[in-house]
Design a protein around this motif. Sequence first.
Motif, mmCIF file in Angstrom:
data_model
loop_
_atom_site.group_PDB
_atom_site.id
_atom_site.type_symbol
_atom_site.label_atom_id
_atom_site.label_comp_id
_atom_site.label_asym_id
_atom_site.label_seq_id
_atom_site.Cartn_x
_atom_site.Cartn_y
_atom_site.Cartn_z
ATOM 1 N N LEU A 134 0.686 -1.116 -0.154
ATOM 2 C CA LEU A 134 0.068 -0.020 0.196
ATOM 3 C C LEU A 134 0.747 1.283 -0.110
ATOM 4 O O LEU A 134 1.879 1.246 0.476
ATOM 5 C CB LEU A 134 -0.781 0.021 1.242
ATOM 6 N N GLU A 135 0.414 2.371 -0.468
ATOM 7 C CA GLU A 135 1.243 3.582 -0.570
ATOM 8 C C GLU A 135 1.398 4.149 0.728
ATOM 9 O O GLU A 135 2.330 4.672 1.041
ATOM 10 C CB GLU A 135 0.440 4.519 -1.388
ATOM 11 N N LYS A 136 0.224 4.009 1.520
ATOM 12 C CA LYS A 136 0.527 4.495 2.893
ATOM 13 C C LYS A 136 -0.794 3.812 3.747
ATOM 14 O O LYS A 136 -1.782 3.209 2.990
ATOM 15 C CB LYS A 136 0.243 6.007 2.959
ATOM 16 N N ALA A 137 -0.650 3.843 5.085
ATOM 17 C CA ALA A 137 -1.494 2.905 5.747
ATOM 18 C C ALA A 137 -1.312 3.201 7.305
ATOM 19 O O ALA A 137 -0.101 3.252 7.802
ATOM 20 C CB ALA A 137 -1.224 1.576 5.673
ATOM 21 N N VAL A 138 -2.461 3.306 8.130
ATOM 22 C CA VAL A 138 -2.291 3.088 9.559
ATOM 23 C C VAL A 138 -2.785 1.716 9.769
ATOM 24 O O VAL A 138 -3.784 1.385 9.626
ATOM 25 C CB VAL A 138 -3.366 3.942 10.235
ATOM 26 N N VAL A 139 -1.754 0.761 10.389
ATOM 27 C CA VAL A 139 -2.013 -0.583 10.897
ATOM 28 C C VAL A 139 -2.225 -0.749 12.245
ATOM 29 O O VAL A 139 -1.401 0.094 12.981
ATOM 30 C CB VAL A 139 -0.787 -1.490 10.564
ATOM 31 N N PHE A 140 -3.310 -1.354 12.665
ATOM 32 C CA PHE A 140 -3.483 -1.297 14.169
ATOM 33 C C PHE A 140 -3.792 -2.650 14.597
ATOM 34 O O PHE A 140 -4.376 -3.658 13.936
ATOM 35 C CB PHE A 140 -5.191 -0.789 14.075
ATOM 36 N N ILE A 141 -2.876 -3.250 15.739
ATOM 37 C CA ILE A 141 -3.242 -4.401 16.235
ATOM 38 C C ILE A 141 -3.614 -4.308 17.633
ATOM 39 O O ILE A 141 -3.018 -3.460 18.448
ATOM 40 C CB ILE A 141 -1.878 -5.043 16.261
ATOM 41 N N ASP A 142 -5.033 -4.618 17.936
ATOM 42 C CA ASP A 142 -5.488 -4.583 19.202
ATOM 43 C C ASP A 142 -4.987 -5.738 20.081
ATOM 44 O O ASP A 142 -4.845 -7.016 19.587
ATOM 45 C CB ASP A 142 -6.954 -4.436 19.028
ATOM 46 N N GLU A 143 -5.186 -5.373 21.250
ATOM 47 C CA GLU A 143 -4.618 -6.604 22.432
ATOM 48 C C GLU A 143 -3.618 -7.104 22.049
ATOM 49 O O GLU A 143 -3.256 -8.574 21.925
ATOM 50 C CB GLU A 143 -6.148 -7.418 22.587
ATOM 51 N N VAL A 144 -2.389 -6.391 21.651
ATOM 52 C CA VAL A 144 -1.198 -7.124 21.075
ATOM 53 C C VAL A 144 -0.575 -8.135 22.399
ATOM 54 O O VAL A 144 0.305 -8.987 21.912
ATOM 55 C CB VAL A 144 -0.176 -5.894 20.753
ATOM 56 N N GLU A 145 -1.052 -7.765 23.571
ATOM 57 C CA GLU A 145 -0.670 -8.672 24.642
ATOM 58 C C GLU A 145 -0.624 -10.109 24.348
ATOM 59 O O GLU A 145 -0.034 -11.012 24.650
ATOM 60 C CB GLU A 145 -0.941 -8.328 25.960
ATOM 61 N N GLU A 146 -1.512 -10.599 23.588
ATOM 62 C CA GLU A 146 -1.858 -11.915 23.001
ATOM 63 C C GLU A 146 -0.835 -12.604 22.330
ATOM 64 O O GLU A 146 -0.798 -13.655 22.053
ATOM 65 C CB GLU A 146 -3.402 -11.769 22.271
ATOM 66 N N ILE A 147 -0.388 -11.832 21.453
ATOM 67 C CA ILE A 147 0.977 -12.198 20.792
ATOM 68 C C ILE A 147 2.211 -11.611 20.990
ATOM 69 O O ILE A 147 3.039 -12.088 20.386
ATOM 70 C CB ILE A 147 0.776 -11.977 19.007
ATOM 71 N N ALA A 148 2.261 -10.921 22.025
ATOM 72 C CA ALA A 148 3.613 -10.560 22.414
ATOM 73 C C ALA A 148 3.978 -10.097 23.913
ATOM 74 O O ALA A 148 4.239 -9.369 24.430
ATOM 75 C CB ALA A 148 3.886 -8.992 21.716
ATOM 76 N N SER A 149 3.232 -11.138 24.607
ATOM 77 C CA SER A 149 3.584 -11.237 25.851
ATOM 78 C C SER A 149 4.973 -11.751 26.238
ATOM 79 O O SER A 149 5.659 -12.079 25.778
ATOM 80 C CB SER A 149 2.493 -12.055 26.778
ATOM 81 N N HIS A 150 5.475 -11.694 27.685
ATOM 82 C CA HIS A 150 6.716 -12.102 28.141
ATOM 83 C C HIS A 150 6.971 -13.462 27.538
ATOM 84 O O HIS A 150 6.245 -14.495 27.788
ATOM 85 C CB HIS A 150 6.569 -12.057 29.699
ATOM 86 N N ARG A 151 8.194 -13.601 26.925
ATOM 87 C CA ARG A 151 8.565 -14.851 26.590
ATOM 88 C C ARG A 151 9.222 -15.611 27.743
ATOM 89 O O ARG A 151 9.873 -14.830 28.682
ATOM 90 C CB ARG A 151 9.553 -14.879 25.469
#
Length: 434
Positions: A258-275
Amino acid sequence: MAAPIIREIRSDDLGRLVALWDATRAADVSEREPVYGLSEVLASAQADVAVVALADEDGPLLGAAVGRAAHEQGWIVYLGVHPDHRDGDLGRTLLDALERRLALSGIATLCSLVPADDPLARDVLAGAGFTLEHELRYAERRIPVQARDLALLRELGGRILPRGAWDAVGGMTAEKELLERRLVMPLSQPEVAERFGVVPPRAVVLFGPPGTGKTTFAKAVASRLQWPFVEVIPSRLGGDPAGLASALRETFSRISELEKAVVFIDEVEEIASHRKGDPPSPTQGVTNELLKIIPAVRDQDDRLLICATNFIRSLDSALLRHGRFDFVLPIGLPDAAARHAIWGRYVPPAVAAEVDLEALVAASEGLTPADIEHGARRAAQRAFERAVEAPSDGEQGSGPSTADYLEALSGLRPTVSAEVVSDFFEDIEALGRL
């Protein structure tokens, strides 16, 4: 008045379009001749693109917009709003609808020829993002999404949000000013930002208690920039046979086209919690993939990744290191002005003058927008049932009262506890990056 019906013109609307033309011409005290005459407007309405606004299908037209595409330029042939309905944003709403339809023809700009002193140029076009060239009596606006991106945007589930989404966020002055200064200003004016050595942000985190409007703010930023809004929903990607990490990588690869975009990930903790250590957690590979994606996003211009989380403490520490996210911004519970605006959306116009909004604002302190909506709907439902069940010769009333709303609020259990609010303020001090 209820929101008008906006749709494409039909053959049986042409007579009503003539009536609208007559009404708008009669209200034009300047007596100047329009750029396009009635016959050309009618011909274009049938052959090109036209949208109309109606209060109901059987009533007169409240407004209409007619346009045509010529190579990469779109031209506004007619924009008319009935004199009785010029106080609101109907003109801009019609322009938005016309623009979306013309964009499918591959236009890059939407243009209009108007007299320099025409209130249309002053009030509607200028407010809708057009650049006014007074000497030439020419207004132009670049279409935010070109035809080459539209198909991909649809495949990604993205969209262009209405321009009014930013203004629709009532209150929350501190949060809006922070987002305006940190995100919108440098991204919308990159040349000025570069001159002052300001690097436009590429990735940010919005954090705060559940239901405080983080998604709404992300959409408002996209609306303010007029960039496509694409929400990445990990739970939907989880069904990919190749796995969530692979699906996430493929999705961002397509977004990069895409030429430009706002990309949004909600509740990102579901895929980026403490390893965790050994053995690795199920999401560790996804977290690693996200850590690789963020630098790729940062390498592209006209791109903004917004991640939202209810529990910022649970995010992997590597995610919050400097160099990945430019800002970590708090979004708290709605302030009094925001609660007033929220109540204004749910109290029916028929009873607005009788309902004590200030009492509702005070009684809803500490509630999220979703809590307030639930309370308003409960009160409306109870008042509706009472009216329907009233004796036929009884007084049904015109809608819910202040007492109905206060009673509904008294039975609500707030989504956000005092402990969560306290943790939120601690997180601002410990993890916020303003």
